[in-house]
Design a protein around this motif. Structure first.
Motif, PDB file in Angstrom:
ATOM      1  N   CYS A 354      13.144  15.534   8.779  1.00 42.95           N
ATOM      2  CA  CYS A 354      14.374  14.992   8.239  1.00 42.95           C
ATOM      3  C   CYS A 354      14.317  14.815   6.848  1.00 42.95           C
ATOM      4  CB  CYS A 354      14.955  13.891   9.008  1.00 42.95           C
ATOM      5  SG  CYS A 354      15.636  14.513  10.555  1.00 42.95           S
ATOM      6  N   PHE A 355      13.624  14.026   6.394  1.00 43.28           N
ATOM      7  CA  PHE A 355      13.202  13.656   4.865  1.00 43.28           C
ATOM      8  C   PHE A 355      11.746  13.897   4.578  1.00 43.28           C
ATOM      9  CE2 PHE A 355      16.292  10.823   6.882  1.00 43.28           C
ATOM     10  CZ  PHE A 355      17.561  11.254   6.291  1.00 43.28           C
ATOM     11  N   PRO A 356      11.521  14.867   3.886  1.00 44.85           N
ATOM     12  CA  PRO A 356      10.047  15.236   3.794  1.00 44.85           C
ATOM     13  C   PRO A 356       8.989  14.687   2.814  1.00 44.85           C
ATOM     14  CG  PRO A 356      11.522  17.232   3.556  1.00 44.85           C
ATOM     15  CD  PRO A 356      12.354  16.027   3.979  1.00 44.85           C
ATOM     16  N   VAL A 357       9.900  14.078   1.657  1.00 44.87           N
ATOM     17  CA  VAL A 357       8.915  13.389   0.592  1.00 44.87           C
ATOM     18  C   VAL A 357       8.690  12.023   1.398  1.00 44.87           C
ATOM     19  CG1 VAL A 357       9.159  12.168  -1.796  1.00 44.87           C
ATOM     20  CG2 VAL A 357      10.175  14.321  -1.134  1.00 44.87           C
ATOM     21  N   THR A 358       9.767  11.260   1.947  1.00 41.75           N
ATOM     22  CA  THR A 358       9.424  10.148   2.726  1.00 41.75           C
ATOM     23  C   THR A 358       8.353  10.359   3.601  1.00 41.75           C
ATOM     24  OG1 THR A 358      11.654   9.111   2.246  1.00 41.75           O
ATOM     25  CG2 THR A 358      10.449   8.468   4.257  1.00 41.75           C
ATOM     26  N   GLU A 359       8.505  11.189   4.511  1.00 38.51           N
ATOM     27  CA  GLU A 359       7.446  11.540   5.344  1.00 38.51           C
ATOM     28  C   GLU A 359       6.086  11.889   4.893  1.00 38.51           C
ATOM     29  OE1 GLU A 359       9.009  14.401   8.094  1.00 38.51           O
ATOM     30  OE2 GLU A 359      10.899  13.272   8.213  1.00 38.51           O
ATOM     31  N   TRP A 360       5.791  12.319   3.798  1.00 38.31           N
ATOM     32  CA  TRP A 360       4.727  12.812   3.130  1.00 38.31           C
ATOM     33  C   TRP A 360       3.969  11.440   2.697  1.00 38.31           C
ATOM     34  CZ3 TRP A 360       2.956  11.899  -1.976  1.00 38.31           C
ATOM     35  CH2 TRP A 360       1.665  12.528  -2.346  1.00 38.31           C
ATOM     36  N   LEU A 361       4.946  10.518   2.133  1.00 33.80           N
ATOM     37  CA  LEU A 361       4.495   9.185   1.451  1.00 33.80           C
ATOM     38  C   LEU A 361       4.154   8.314   2.701  1.00 33.80           C
ATOM     39  CD1 LEU A 361       7.414   8.302  -1.074  1.00 33.80           C
ATOM     40  CD2 LEU A 361       5.021   9.005  -1.384  1.00 33.80           C
ATOM     41  N   GLY A 362       4.676   8.614   3.803  1.00 33.88           N
ATOM     42  CA  GLY A 362       4.403   7.634   5.007  1.00 33.88           C
ATOM     43  C   GLY A 362       3.084   7.985   5.535  1.00 33.88           C
ATOM     44  N   ASN A 363       2.638   9.334   5.380  1.00 31.91           N
ATOM     45  CA  ASN A 363       1.287  10.074   5.921  1.00 31.91           C
ATOM     46  C   ASN A 363       0.089   9.409   4.921  1.00 31.91           C
ATOM     47  OD1 ASN A 363       2.286  10.708   8.352  1.00 31.91           O
ATOM     48  ND2 ASN A 363       2.813  12.787   7.221  1.00 31.91           N
ATOM     49  N   VAL A 364       0.545   9.327   3.616  1.00 36.88           N
ATOM     50  CA  VAL A 364      -0.708   9.196   2.691  1.00 36.88           C
ATOM     51  C   VAL A 364      -0.867   7.965   2.150  1.00 36.88           C
ATOM     52  CG1 VAL A 364      -0.557  11.721   2.120  1.00 36.88           C
ATOM     53  CG2 VAL A 364       0.662  10.155   0.588  1.00 36.88           C
ATOM     54  N   SER A 365       0.032   7.249   2.090  1.00 32.00           N
ATOM     55  CA  SER A 365       0.111   5.712   1.307  1.00 32.00           C
ATOM     56  C   SER A 365      -0.799   4.722   1.976  1.00 32.00           C
ATOM     57  CB  SER A 365       1.661   5.288   1.191  1.00 32.00           C
ATOM     58  OG  SER A 365       2.440   6.230   0.255  1.00 32.00           O
ATOM     59  N   LEU A 366      -1.519   4.064   1.308  1.00 32.76           N
ATOM     60  CA  LEU A 366      -2.270   3.181   1.893  1.00 32.76           C
ATOM     61  C   LEU A 366      -2.534   1.839   0.987  1.00 32.76           C
ATOM     62  CD1 LEU A 366      -4.555   2.543   3.961  1.00 32.76           C
ATOM     63  CD2 LEU A 366      -6.540   3.439   2.264  1.00 32.76           C
ATOM     64  N   ALA A 367      -1.995   0.534   1.492  1.00 36.59           N
ATOM     65  CA  ALA A 367      -1.915  -0.453   0.736  1.00 36.59           C
ATOM     66  C   ALA A 367      -3.422  -1.214   0.990  1.00 36.59           C
ATOM     67  CB  ALA A 367      -0.992  -1.625   1.466  1.00 36.59           C
ATOM     68  N   LEU A 368      -4.018  -1.443  -0.271  1.00 35.98           N
ATOM     69  CA  LEU A 368      -5.200  -2.197  -0.514  1.00 35.98           C
ATOM     70  C   LEU A 368      -5.007  -3.605  -0.384  1.00 35.98           C
ATOM     71  CD1 LEU A 368      -7.000   0.427  -3.085  1.00 35.98           C
ATOM     72  CD2 LEU A 368      -7.096   0.129  -0.450  1.00 35.98           C
ATOM     73  N   PRO A 369      -5.996  -4.366  -0.360  1.00 37.79           N
ATOM     74  CA  PRO A 369      -6.026  -6.059  -0.248  1.00 37.79           C
ATOM     75  C   PRO A 369      -5.433  -6.212  -1.738  1.00 37.79           C
ATOM     76  CG  PRO A 369      -8.249  -5.374   0.773  1.00 37.79           C
ATOM     77  CD  PRO A 369      -7.493  -4.065   0.392  1.00 37.79           C
ATOM     78  N   PHE A 370      -4.720  -7.080  -1.595  1.00 36.01           N
ATOM     79  CA  PHE A 370      -4.072  -7.510  -3.029  1.00 36.01           C
ATOM     80  C   PHE A 370      -3.348  -8.891  -3.013  1.00 36.01           C
ATOM     81  CE2 PHE A 370      -0.420  -7.555  -6.216  1.00 36.01           C
ATOM     82  CZ  PHE A 370      -1.121  -7.104  -7.097  1.00 36.01           C
ATOM     83  N   SER A 371      -3.481  -9.637  -4.130  1.00 32.39           N
ATOM     84  CA  SER A 371      -2.973 -10.901  -4.350  1.00 32.39           C
ATOM     85  C   SER A 371      -3.382 -11.398  -5.658  1.00 32.39           C
ATOM     86  CB  SER A 371      -3.335 -11.936  -3.096  1.00 32.39           C
ATOM     87  OG  SER A 371      -4.670 -12.361  -3.332  1.00 32.39           O
ATOM     88  N   SER A 372      -2.651 -12.618  -6.157  1.00 27.87           N
ATOM     89  CA  SER A 372      -2.910 -13.105  -7.545  1.00 27.87           C
ATOM     90  C   SER A 372      -4.217 -14.111  -7.133  1.00 27.87           C
ATOM     91  CB  SER A 372      -1.806 -13.879  -7.569  1.00 27.87           C
ATOM     92  OG  SER A 372      -1.545 -14.985  -6.802  1.00 27.87           O
ATOM     93  N   VAL A 373      -4.880 -14.212  -6.053  1.00 28.42           N
ATOM     94  CA  VAL A 373      -6.013 -15.116  -6.024  1.00 28.42           C
ATOM     95  C   VAL A 373      -7.297 -14.039  -5.907  1.00 28.42           C
ATOM     96  CG1 VAL A 373      -4.884 -16.948  -4.993  1.00 28.42           C
ATOM     97  CG2 VAL A 373      -5.919 -15.284  -3.413  1.00 28.42           C
TER      98      VAL A 373
END
Length: 393
Positions: A354-373
């Motif tokens: 239904c939404f190819p760009v969104t679905e591609w992003l959903g398959n490849v996006s990875l959040a790494l550890p992140f914070s201000s500390v």
């Protein structure tokens, strides 16, 4: 060394602020909330700020203010945390998804303009934008609003979005829950539409534990929000009298006190997050199977909420996650597309494609550890393990 996915940045000042409230025994709407609201309003360049108990609550009240009711439509993004579309359903409206910009994950303004034109025209032109399960059915609702989301802390492209909103008489509800402190073409987010909503979960730029605020320059909406968050009581109502249906969406004094203490450090906190992002950018630049975040020129101040990379083929995002986890490094897929969540599939008939760009992003996006500390050594460890994981995937 142990590395957390995220961590709040708290000091003795936040502890002292909460203890001060506890010593007064005045725990509901009071002076700390008023001061916190004033601080956020000034920071966001808005006339009004209303504290609520979550960003989701704030979005719900914004949808009410936009007069969304049974069958009404709100154009929004499928690449977001699910609250940005759930808040439309709370008022029995219909989220109308359009795809996103591949570079940022933010809603595509050209598609928003196209959808608004077709929905205003009605008939077959409008039908193609409706959820699959609703196509071909009679509709009585109206297009009421546009609800963009500032993905990962980068503002949506508000100038063309606002032009579409003006053309079709639509409310602009800005989901700025991830972007406190960001600027779009020199203007602070929150002030770029009819209403903006910030959230303060522990992984956000500032935290109140749980909590959020609504910012607006509309006097009428400010009064409405204050009533709705407090069980529908208006300021002139007598004790236990209620003008309208309302909710218990109040932000308590302890949370407001913590938020006020955090706001006194807001520029420092945003700068520290920017430094962590810069460390990641430096170490991951040039890696063949990694795409680092793209910051557009219109984003004149980025406010980093999370650090999300794309893991490119032939590497597998999920395999990389597994390798990182095996070496003690947490990571998360970010986001699972809303239209592919089980509830939205079942209710609206969405499926893959239904939404190819969104679905591609959903398959490849990875959040790494992140914070201000996070420290530079911790970032280095994450990057070293990521490089090793890529070699195995």
């Amino acid at each position: 060394m142990s590395i957390s996915m995220s961590s709040p940045d708290l000091t003795a000042a936040e502890i002292a602020a909460v203890n001060e409230v506890l010593s007064t025994r005045y725990l509901s709407i009071g002076p700390k909330l008023a001061a916190f609201e004033e601080a956020i309003a000034a920071f966001a360049g808005c006339a009004h700020c209303v504290g609520v108990n979550s960003g989701t609550s704030g979005l719900h009240l914004a949808v009410i203010a936009a007069d969304v009711s049974e069958g009404d439509q709100v154009i929004t993004t499928p690449f977001s945390f699910i609250a940005s579309s759930n808040c439309v359903l709370y008022e029995r409206g219909v989220p109308i998804f359009v795809d996103v910009d591949r570079r940022t994950g933010n809603i595509d303004p050209a598609l928003v303009a196209e959808a608004a034109r077709d929905l205003a025209q009605g008939g077959a032109a409008a039908s193609r934008w409706l959820p699959p399960a609703l196509r071909g059915q009679p509709t009585s609702g109206k297009l009421r609003a546009i609800l963009p989301v500032d993905a990962f802390g980068q503002p949506a492209d508000f100038d063309p979005l606002n032009a579409t909103a003006r053309e079709y008489g639509l409310a602009m509800i800005c989901d700025t829950c991830e972007s406190l402190g960001a600027h779009y073409k020199g203007r602070p987010v929150g002030s770029l539409g009819d209403v903006g909503v910030f959230a303060f979960y522990p992984n956000k730029q500032i935290t109140t534990g749980e909590g959020g605020v609504i910012v607006t320059n509309r006097d009428d909406w400010d009064a409405l929000f204050r009533s709705l968050r407090n069980q529908g009581r208006d300021i002139f109502d007598a004790w236990l009298n209620h003008t309208r249906l309302g909710y218990n969406y109040r932000l308590d004094e302890m949370s407001a006190a913590m938020g006020l203490a955090q706001m006194q450090r807001i520029d420092e906190l945003i700068a520290k997050r920017a430094q962590v992002a810069a460390w990641y950018n430096e170490r991951l630049a040039g890696l063949e199977l990694i795409e680092t975040p793209t910051i557009l020129p219109a984003t004149t101040r980025m406010s980093w909420f999370v650090y999300v990379i794309r893991v490119l083929a032939p590497a597998s995002r999920n395999a990389v996650m597994a390798q990182l986890a095996a070496h003690g490094i947490p990571s998360r897929p970010y986001f699972t597309p809303i239209h592919l969540q089980p509830f939205y599939r079942n209710r609206f008939g969405y499926q893959e494609g239904c939404f190819p760009v969104t679905e591609w992003l959903g398959n490849v996006s990875l959040a790494l550890p992140f914070s201000s500390v996070m420290t530079e050594d911790q970032v280095q460890q994450v990057c070293d393990e990521l490089v090793s994981a890529l070699a195995l995937c």
